[in-house]
Design an enzyme around this catalytic site. Structure first.
Site, PDB file in Angstrom:
ATOM      1  N   GLN A 164       0.796  -1.228   0.000  1.00  0.00           N
ATOM      2  CA  GLN A 164       0.000   0.000   0.000  1.00  0.00           C
ATOM      3  C   GLN A 164       0.832   1.284   0.000  1.00  0.00           C
ATOM      4  O   GLN A 164       0.520   2.230  -0.728  1.00  0.00           O
ATOM      5  CB  GLN A 164      -0.927  -0.019   1.219  1.00  0.00           C
ATOM      6  CG  GLN A 164      -1.803   1.206   1.369  1.00  0.00           C
ATOM      7  CD  GLN A 164      -2.701   1.077   2.575  1.00  0.00           C
ATOM      8  OE1 GLN A 164      -3.667   0.324   2.561  1.00  0.00           O
ATOM      9  NE2 GLN A 164      -2.385   1.771   3.643  1.00  0.00           N
ATOM     10  N   GLU A 206      -3.140   9.369  -1.292  1.00  0.00           N
ATOM     11  CA  GLU A 206      -2.392  10.136  -0.297  1.00  0.00           C
ATOM     12  C   GLU A 206      -1.314  11.007  -0.934  1.00  0.00           C
ATOM     13  O   GLU A 206      -0.388  11.447  -0.255  1.00  0.00           O
ATOM     14  CB  GLU A 206      -1.790   9.202   0.756  1.00  0.00           C
ATOM     15  CG  GLU A 206      -2.867   8.474   1.552  1.00  0.00           C
ATOM     16  CD  GLU A 206      -2.335   7.717   2.752  1.00  0.00           C
ATOM     17  OE1 GLU A 206      -1.117   7.750   3.019  1.00  0.00           O
ATOM     18  OE2 GLU A 206      -3.142   7.061   3.424  1.00  0.00           O
ATOM     19  N   ASP A 243       4.275   0.181   4.202  1.00  0.00           N
ATOM     20  CA  ASP A 243       3.037  -0.279   4.830  1.00  0.00           C
ATOM     21  C   ASP A 243       2.475  -1.349   3.902  1.00  0.00           C
ATOM     22  O   ASP A 243       1.934  -1.034   2.836  1.00  0.00           O
ATOM     23  CB  ASP A 243       2.041   0.870   5.020  1.00  0.00           C
ATOM     24  CG  ASP A 243       0.752   0.401   5.704  1.00  0.00           C
ATOM     25  OD1 ASP A 243       0.661  -0.807   6.047  1.00  0.00           O
ATOM     26  OD2 ASP A 243      -0.162   1.227   5.900  1.00  0.00           O
ATOM     27  N   GLU A 286       5.061  -1.892   8.201  1.00  0.00           N
ATOM     28  CA  GLU A 286       3.755  -1.833   8.874  1.00  0.00           C
ATOM     29  C   GLU A 286       2.857  -2.954   8.357  1.00  0.00           C
ATOM     30  O   GLU A 286       2.860  -3.246   7.158  1.00  0.00           O
ATOM     31  CB  GLU A 286       3.139  -0.463   8.584  1.00  0.00           C
ATOM     32  CG  GLU A 286       1.774  -0.212   9.212  1.00  0.00           C
ATOM     33  CD  GLU A 286       1.306   1.222   8.914  1.00  0.00           C
ATOM     34  OE1 GLU A 286       2.150   2.124   8.797  1.00  0.00           O
ATOM     35  OE2 GLU A 286       0.083   1.412   8.786  1.00  0.00           O
ATOM     36  N   ASP A 313      -0.918  -1.638  12.615  1.00  0.00           N
ATOM     37  CA  ASP A 313      -1.993  -0.677  12.321  1.00  0.00           C
ATOM     38  C   ASP A 313      -3.324  -1.420  12.392  1.00  0.00           C
ATOM     39  O   ASP A 313      -4.021  -1.373  13.402  1.00  0.00           O
ATOM     40  CB  ASP A 313      -1.745  -0.051  10.941  1.00  0.00           C
ATOM     41  CG  ASP A 313      -2.894   0.831  10.462  1.00  0.00           C
ATOM     42  OD1 ASP A 313      -3.754   1.176  11.283  1.00  0.00           O
ATOM     43  OD2 ASP A 313      -2.944   1.175   9.264  1.00  0.00           O
ATOM     44  N   LYS A 338      -4.119   6.280  15.227  1.00  0.00           N
ATOM     45  CA  LYS A 338      -5.074   7.049  14.436  1.00  0.00           C
ATOM     46  C   LYS A 338      -6.266   7.336  15.341  1.00  0.00           C
ATOM     47  O   LYS A 338      -7.009   6.413  15.697  1.00  0.00           O
ATOM     48  CB  LYS A 338      -5.543   6.225  13.238  1.00  0.00           C
ATOM     49  CG  LYS A 338      -4.445   5.901  12.214  1.00  0.00           C
ATOM     50  CD  LYS A 338      -4.941   4.821  11.257  1.00  0.00           C
ATOM     51  CE  LYS A 338      -4.076   4.701  10.005  1.00  0.00           C
ATOM     52  NZ  LYS A 338      -4.433   3.500   9.206  1.00  0.00           N
ATOM     53  N   ARG A 367      -5.268   9.686   7.935  1.00  0.00           N
ATOM     54  CA  ARG A 367      -5.933   8.635   7.166  1.00  0.00           C
ATOM     55  C   ARG A 367      -5.803   8.938   5.674  1.00  0.00           C
ATOM     56  O   ARG A 367      -5.386  10.006   5.280  1.00  0.00           O
ATOM     57  CB  ARG A 367      -7.435   8.542   7.536  1.00  0.00           C
ATOM     58  CG  ARG A 367      -7.742   8.266   8.981  1.00  0.00           C
ATOM     59  CD  ARG A 367      -7.080   7.026   9.536  1.00  0.00           C
ATOM     60  NE  ARG A 367      -7.365   5.783   8.861  1.00  0.00           N
ATOM     61  CZ  ARG A 367      -8.083   4.771   9.345  1.00  0.00           C
ATOM     62  NH1 ARG A 367      -8.638   4.884  10.539  1.00  0.00           N
ATOM     63  NH2 ARG A 367      -8.232   3.643   8.668  1.00  0.00           N
ATOM     64  N   SER A 368      -6.222   8.003   4.850  1.00  0.00           N
ATOM     65  CA  SER A 368      -6.160   8.258   3.406  1.00  0.00           C
ATOM     66  C   SER A 368      -7.213   9.275   2.970  1.00  0.00           C
ATOM     67  O   SER A 368      -7.009  10.011   2.004  1.00  0.00           O
ATOM     68  CB  SER A 368      -6.308   6.956   2.627  1.00  0.00           C
ATOM     69  OG  SER A 368      -7.472   6.266   3.022  1.00  0.00           O
ATOM     70  N   LYS A 389       3.061  10.129  10.378  1.00  0.00           N
ATOM     71  CA  LYS A 389       2.797   9.637   9.024  1.00  0.00           C
ATOM     72  C   LYS A 389       1.504  10.289   8.536  1.00  0.00           C
ATOM     73  O   LYS A 389       0.454  10.092   9.156  1.00  0.00           O
ATOM     74  CB  LYS A 389       2.629   8.111   9.090  1.00  0.00           C
ATOM     75  CG  LYS A 389       2.133   7.444   7.821  1.00  0.00           C
ATOM     76  CD  LYS A 389       1.800   5.965   8.088  1.00  0.00           C
ATOM     77  CE  LYS A 389       1.283   5.301   6.819  1.00  0.00           C
ATOM     78  NZ  LYS A 389       0.762   3.947   7.042  1.00  0.00           N
TER      79      LYS A 389
HETATM   80  P1  PGA Z   1      -6.294   4.179   5.503  1.00  0.00           P
HETATM   81  O1  PGA Z   1      -4.784   3.772   5.229  1.00  0.00           O
HETATM   82  O2  PGA Z   1      -6.340   5.527   6.093  1.00  0.00           O
HETATM   83  O3  PGA Z   1      -6.923   4.070   4.149  1.00  0.00           O
HETATM   84  O4  PGA Z   1      -6.844   3.128   6.434  1.00  0.00           O
HETATM   85  C1  PGA Z   1      -3.701   4.239   5.970  1.00  0.00           C
HETATM   86  C2  PGA Z   1      -2.885   3.107   6.522  1.00  0.00           C
HETATM   87  O5  PGA Z   1      -3.163   1.916   6.293  1.00  0.00           O
HETATM   88  O6  PGA Z   1      -1.930   3.369   7.261  1.00  0.00           O
HETATM   89 ZN    ZN Z   2      -1.527   1.013   7.568  1.00  0.00          ZN
END
Ligand code: PGA
Ligand code: ZN
Length: 428
Positions: A164, A206, A243, A286, A313, A338, A367-368, A389
């Protein structure tokens, strides 16, 4: 009634970086201070996260938040009115009890986290200080070390690559500003290399480049090349952080790497990642395995945790109880924090405390799906988390955070000083 008594709580619908509605909350105190915050939204979510309340139906793909906004203006406003904003934990406990569900699905994690963060901002405003200072008290914090996305894949780029986030960490930078300078040079070099080779397919959710790579290995090779073209030393000055977000393409003992055309069991996945760790200057990984693969995460941590940061995560979802369980099993050595995974700042802070008690590192994360909200930067500094991050170094919802960090660094006695290298697994 004191100056910090909560007078009113107002919710409104605003927009996030994926053109989806999200919840903003504004809290006004009796003395005139105000605080405001916006809920972010994830796309690759852990199953144990607080659940957002969405309207469903046809409008906005079902992502409407009218019900969550109504919850803010109804039940949440009534429950918070009259409380003292300085008692953040009391306000958060009231919100948790009011919702009454384990996953915050009744009032919505989106409604609750925006309210929780807005109360914190209001308390800081009443004190006349920035939120980071309100949280840090008299402690003199250092800036968090940034990990910054260069290529986006997985759920953030239609699975163009399985992994990702391909990120860089400026492990040799002397301060926060230099870490951003170096990363911007790497980002620019990566974009140029990809454009030259016809591999550039835009930018992912992102802000990182959306790559047309043949496989995950090509992404790693290109990243090392970009660091070199930027005139920096791979590993010494700028290292790689991944990640994997493995829950998105697999579960315990069954990982389907579509780009590399193979399905691997847990052991095979550990071997693949271990091979990359040997070949490339990778300092942090991650979610190397799926959230239901605690034994696998423990085995991977035993094998590489002494020199590589292994971040939970989806497996830990900013939850103290899960951090404690993982620590008991020896799985991971760092936690991603988060706030909207937890649903309130108090619960997210509890996860940080659990991480500290277990000797784990911590990375405060956006977050994304994001907005101009910069609360996570203040948390990372004020809590002394050590790392941050927030995606790439492009797109306004990302630069809003990096730039807030620059403003904060300017006001600190030590400027943008970062934690010492010895504070991280790669410096041990
Ligand atoms: P997400 O991804 O905000 O789409 O969940 C961010 C991550 O996995 O760190
Ligand atoms: Zn993650």
């Amino acid at each position: 009634m004191s100056a910090t008594t909560i007078l009113s709580v107002h919710g409104r619908r605003v927009w996030d970086s994926r053109a989806r509605p999200t919840v903003e909350v504004e809290v006004a105190l009796a003395g005139g201070a105000r605080g405001r915050a916006i809920a972010p939204a994830g796309a690759s979510r852990g199953s144990g996260e607080a659940a957002d309340l969405r309207d469903g139906g046809d409008a906005f793909g079902g992502y409407g938040v009218d019900r969550a906004v109504a919850a803010v203006n109804g039940e949440i406003a009534a429950a918070l009115a009259g409380l003292d904003a300085r008692d953040r934990e009391g306000a958060d406990r009231r919100l948790i009890g009011l919702d009454g569900t384990a996953d915050k699905s009744r009032l919505g994690g989106n409604a609750l986290v925006a309210a929780s963060m807005a109360v914190a901002h209001a308390a800081a405003a009443a004190e006349g200080v920035p939120l980071w200072r309100h949280l840090a008290g008299d402690a003199e914090p250092v800036m968090p070390l940034p990990e910054i996305q260069i290529f986006g894949g997985g759920a953030h780029a239609a699975r163009r690559v399985d992994i990702q986030d391909f990120m860089v960490v400026a492990v040799g930078a002397s301060d926060y500003g230099e870490a951003l300078d170096w990363t911007a040079e790497v980002y620019r070099a990566a974009g140029a290399i990809m454009a030259e080779r016809g591999l550039l397919a835009g930018t992912a959710d992102e802000g990182g480049f959306w790559p047309a790579f043949d496989g995950n290995g090509q992404a790693l090779e290109t990243l090392v090349e970009a660091i070199e073209r930027a005139g920096l030393t791979p590993g010494g000055q700028v290292a790689i952080s991944l990640d994997v977000a493995a829950s998105e393409f697999g579960a315990r003992d069954r990982y389907r790497l579509a780009r590399d055309g193979k399905t691997l069991d847990t052991e095979g996945m550990c071997e693949l990642l271990g091979g990359w760790i040997e070949r490339f200057p990778i300092v942090s990984v991650e979610d190397p395995l799926a959230e239901d693969d605690l034994d696998g995460l423990a085995a991977f941590t035993r094998a590489y945790g002494a020199r590589v940061q292994i971040v939970g995560d989806d497996a830990l979802v900013s939850d103290a109880a899960r951090v404690n369980r993982a620590a008991a099993a020896g799985a991971c050595n760092a936690v991603l924090l988060k706030p909207n995974q937890a649903g309130t700042l108090t619960e997210c802070g509890d996860a940080l405390e659990a991480a500290r008690a277990a000797g784990y590192g911590a990375i405060v994360s956006a977050r994304s799906g994001e907005t101009e909200d910069v609360t996570v930067v203040h948390l990372a500094v004020g809590w002394g988390a050590g790392q941050i991050k927030v995606g790439s170094i492009a797109h306004g919802e990302r630069t809003a955070k990096w730039n807030e960090g620059l403003r904060i660094a300017e006001t600190l006695p030590h400027g943008g000083r970062l934690p010492p290298r010895s504070a991280f697994p790669w410096g041990a």
